[in-house]
Motif scaffolding. Structure first.
Motif, PDB file in Angstrom:
ATOM      1  N   VAL A 112       8.656  -3.407   5.621  1.00 22.31           N
ATOM      2  CA  VAL A 112       8.174  -3.600   4.249  1.00 22.31           C
ATOM      3  C   VAL A 112       9.111  -4.568   3.538  1.00 22.31           C
ATOM      4  CG1 VAL A 112       7.025  -1.376   4.113  1.00 22.31           C
ATOM      5  CG2 VAL A 112       9.386  -1.541   3.399  1.00 22.31           C
ATOM      6  N   ILE A 113       8.531  -5.600   2.959  1.00 22.10           N
ATOM      7  CA  ILE A 113       9.294  -6.622   2.240  1.00 22.10           C
ATOM      8  C   ILE A 113       8.632  -6.829   0.884  1.00 22.10           C
ATOM      9  CG2 ILE A 113      10.061  -9.028   2.202  1.00 22.10           C
ATOM     10  CD1 ILE A 113       9.956  -9.026   5.248  1.00 22.10           C
ATOM     11  N   LYS A 114       9.418  -6.736  -0.159  1.00 18.86           N
ATOM     12  CA  LYS A 114       8.900  -6.979  -1.501  1.00 18.86           C
ATOM     13  C   LYS A 114       8.858  -8.479  -1.739  1.00 18.86           C
ATOM     14  CE  LYS A 114       9.456  -5.525  -6.309  1.00 18.86           C
ATOM     15  NZ  LYS A 114      10.274  -4.713  -7.259  1.00 18.86           N
ATOM     16  N   VAL A 115       7.653  -9.006  -1.886  1.00 21.92           N
ATOM     17  CA  VAL A 115       7.464 -10.440  -2.096  1.00 21.92           C
ATOM     18  C   VAL A 115       7.195 -10.677  -3.577  1.00 21.92           C
ATOM     19  CG1 VAL A 115       6.114 -12.478  -1.480  1.00 21.92           C
ATOM     20  CG2 VAL A 115       6.534 -10.686   0.232  1.00 21.92           C
ATOM     21  N   ALA A 116       7.985 -11.531  -4.187  1.00 21.53           N
ATOM     22  CA  ALA A 116       7.866 -11.783  -5.626  1.00 21.53           C
ATOM     23  C   ALA A 116       6.463 -12.256  -5.993  1.00 21.53           C
ATOM     24  CB  ALA A 116       8.899 -12.823  -6.053  1.00 21.53           C
ATOM     25  N   HIS A 117       5.953 -11.706  -7.093  1.00 22.63           N
ATOM     26  CA  HIS A 117       4.662 -12.104  -7.666  1.00 22.63           C
ATOM     27  C   HIS A 117       3.484 -11.834  -6.721  1.00 22.63           C
ATOM     28  CE1 HIS A 117       7.319 -13.994 -10.518  1.00 22.63           C
ATOM     29  NE2 HIS A 117       7.747 -14.867  -9.622  1.00 22.63           N
ATOM     30  N   ARG A 156       3.762   6.296   2.786  1.00 23.10           N
ATOM     31  CA  ARG A 156       3.467   7.078   1.580  1.00 23.10           C
ATOM     32  C   ARG A 156       4.745   7.682   1.028  1.00 23.10           C
ATOM     33  NH1 ARG A 156      -0.340   9.079  -1.489  1.00 23.10           N
ATOM     34  NH2 ARG A 156      -1.994   8.111  -0.278  1.00 23.10           N
ATOM     35  N   MET A 157       4.965   7.455  -0.258  1.00 20.51           N
ATOM     36  CA  MET A 157       6.117   8.003  -0.968  1.00 20.51           C
ATOM     37  C   MET A 157       5.601   8.744  -2.189  1.00 20.51           C
ATOM     38  SD  MET A 157       8.542   4.620  -0.824  1.00 20.51           S
ATOM     39  CE  MET A 157       9.720   5.375  -1.951  1.00 20.51           C
ATOM     40  N   LYS A 158       5.575  10.063  -2.106  1.00 20.26           N
ATOM     41  CA  LYS A 158       5.030  10.889  -3.178  1.00 20.26           C
ATOM     42  C   LYS A 158       3.613  10.430  -3.503  1.00 20.26           C
ATOM     43  CE  LYS A 158       9.456  12.305  -5.160  1.00 20.26           C
ATOM     44  NZ  LYS A 158      10.304  12.377  -6.360  1.00 20.26           N
ATOM     45  N   GLN A 159       3.412   9.864  -4.688  1.00 25.87           N
ATOM     46  CA  GLN A 159       2.061   9.516  -5.120  1.00 25.87           C
ATOM     47  C   GLN A 159       1.722   8.041  -4.936  1.00 25.87           C
ATOM     48  OE1 GLN A 159       0.029  12.061  -5.917  1.00 25.87           O
ATOM     49  NE2 GLN A 159       1.841  13.309  -5.449  1.00 25.87           N
ATOM     50  N   ARG A 160       2.538   7.296  -4.216  1.00 24.28           N
ATOM     51  CA  ARG A 160       2.225   5.879  -4.022  1.00 24.28           C
ATOM     52  C   ARG A 160       2.424   5.477  -2.571  1.00 24.28           C
ATOM     53  NH1 ARG A 160       6.618   2.032  -4.502  1.00 24.28           N
ATOM     54  NH2 ARG A 160       8.648   3.085  -4.578  1.00 24.28           N
ATOM     55  N   GLU A 161       1.837   4.355  -2.214  1.00 26.52           N
ATOM     56  CA  GLU A 161       1.958   3.829  -0.864  1.00 26.52           C
ATOM     57  C   GLU A 161       2.603   2.448  -0.907  1.00 26.52           C
ATOM     58  OE1 GLU A 161      -1.490   5.853   1.891  1.00 26.52           O
ATOM     59  OE2 GLU A 161      -1.903   3.904   0.994  1.00 26.52           O
ATOM     60  N   VAL A 162       3.503   2.213   0.033  1.00 27.13           N
ATOM     61  CA  VAL A 162       4.138   0.911   0.191  1.00 27.13           C
ATOM     62  C   VAL A 162       3.503   0.241   1.409  1.00 27.13           C
ATOM     63  CG1 VAL A 162       6.311  -0.297   0.592  1.00 27.13           C
ATOM     64  CG2 VAL A 162       6.284   1.793  -0.782  1.00 27.13           C
ATOM     65  N   VAL A 163       3.122  -1.015   1.256  1.00 24.13           N
ATOM     66  CA  VAL A 163       2.398  -1.729   2.306  1.00 24.13           C
ATOM     67  C   VAL A 163       3.344  -2.629   3.092  1.00 24.13           C
ATOM     68  CG1 VAL A 163       0.579  -3.427   2.768  1.00 24.13           C
ATOM     69  CG2 VAL A 163       0.243  -1.675   1.015  1.00 24.13           C
ATOM     70  N   GLY A 164       3.137  -2.675   4.406  1.00 20.94           N
ATOM     71  CA  GLY A 164       3.907  -3.569   5.260  1.00 20.94           C
ATOM     72  C   GLY A 164       3.155  -3.859   6.539  1.00 20.94           C
ATOM     73  N   TYR A 165       3.864  -4.406   7.513  1.00 19.85           N
ATOM     74  CA  TYR A 165       3.239  -4.794   8.777  1.00 19.85           C
ATOM     75  C   TYR A 165       4.138  -4.442   9.960  1.00 19.85           C
ATOM     76  CZ  TYR A 165      -0.230  -7.706   6.334  1.00 19.85           C
ATOM     77  OH  TYR A 165      -1.259  -8.158   5.545  1.00 19.85           O
ATOM     78  N   GLU A 166       3.497  -4.247  11.097  1.00 22.58           N
ATOM     79  CA  GLU A 166       4.218  -4.193  12.365  1.00 22.58           C
ATOM     80  C   GLU A 166       4.756  -5.593  12.657  1.00 22.58           C
ATOM     81  OE1 GLU A 166       3.183  -3.295  17.092  1.00 22.58           O
ATOM     82  OE2 GLU A 166       1.587  -3.669  15.636  1.00 22.58           O
ATOM     83  N   GLY A 186      13.781  -6.336   5.631  1.00 25.76           N
ATOM     84  CA  GLY A 186      12.991  -5.560   4.693  1.00 25.76           C
ATOM     85  C   GLY A 186      13.760  -4.360   4.154  1.00 25.76           C
ATOM     86  N   GLY A 187      13.045  -3.523   3.417  1.00 27.66           N
ATOM     87  CA  GLY A 187      13.649  -2.355   2.793  1.00 27.66           C
ATOM     88  C   GLY A 187      13.190  -1.058   3.424  1.00 27.66           C
TER      89      GLY A 187
END
Length: 205
Positions: A112-117, A156-166, A186-187
């Protein structure tokens, strides 16, 4: 030097395939140092998938940490403890230490990588690949390596999902391979993301 510290797991109840957050929370309750220490990565638990996003623990299923060797003592007290993962309880066995070995091809089940904007819905494989390349460059990994972006996955983290890729990286030198295994990209590495293993090693699909 980083190593993998692995504990055999046992339990009769199936666990959720998406267990990264629950595993981190359960370990942190027993070892608060893990919650505070961002340098400790936790591998996803491997097992046999049995449908409905659940899996069964197998004799080779482990709880594994990728840590600097000097941090091993922080984790040793987990042996013999029980972890609660959603509705399941698993027992932690005796630890084993495995040194990292260079491999020309590495795979991470989820990066998972946070991409700006860019929000999750707009995160394409192409945008993600560019961000992954940029992070690998910071590890002195050549732009000539082959980068393959696989399945889109979520954490899935509590009530939200973080998106990423293999992610699969091929054509690595020995030095590049160790750098990627030690640092990842990534994080959320403490929740099983961005942890790389040699391609073909038995892990969760």
């Amino acid at each position: 030097m980083h190593i993998d510290l692995s504990y055999r797991l046992s339990g009769n109840q199936p666990i959720h395939c998406d267990h990264g957050y629950a595993l981190f929370a359960s370990v942190s309750r027993l070892l608060p140092e893990v919650h505070a220490e961002n340098g400790i990565a936790i591998h996803p638990i491997g097992g046999r998938q049995n449908g409905d996003r659940q899996m069964t623990l197998m004799p080779w299923s482990t709880l594994s940490f990728r840590v600097a060797a000097e941090k091993i003592p922080v984790l040793l007290s987990l042996a013999g403890k029980s972890l609660v993962l959603h509705d399941a309880t698993v027992r932690v066995g005796v630890p084993e230490v495995r040194t990292l070995a260079p491999a020309t091809a590495l795979r991470s089940r989820l990066v998972v990588i946070k991409v700006a904007h860019t929000d999750a819905a707009a995160l394409t494989a192409e945008t993600f690949a560019a961000a992954a390349r940029k992070q690998m460059e910071q590890l002195a990994i050549s732009s000539e390596v082959m980068l393959s972006i696989g399945k889109r996955r979520t954490l899935r983290m509590k009530q939200r999902e973080v998106v990423g890729y293999e992610v699969i990286v091929e054509g690595l030198t020995a030095e590049e391979s160790i750098a990627l295994q030690e640092n990842g990209i990534g994080g959320k590495r403490h929740m099983g993301c961005g942890v790389f293993l040699p391609l073909g090693e038995k892990v969760m699909p």
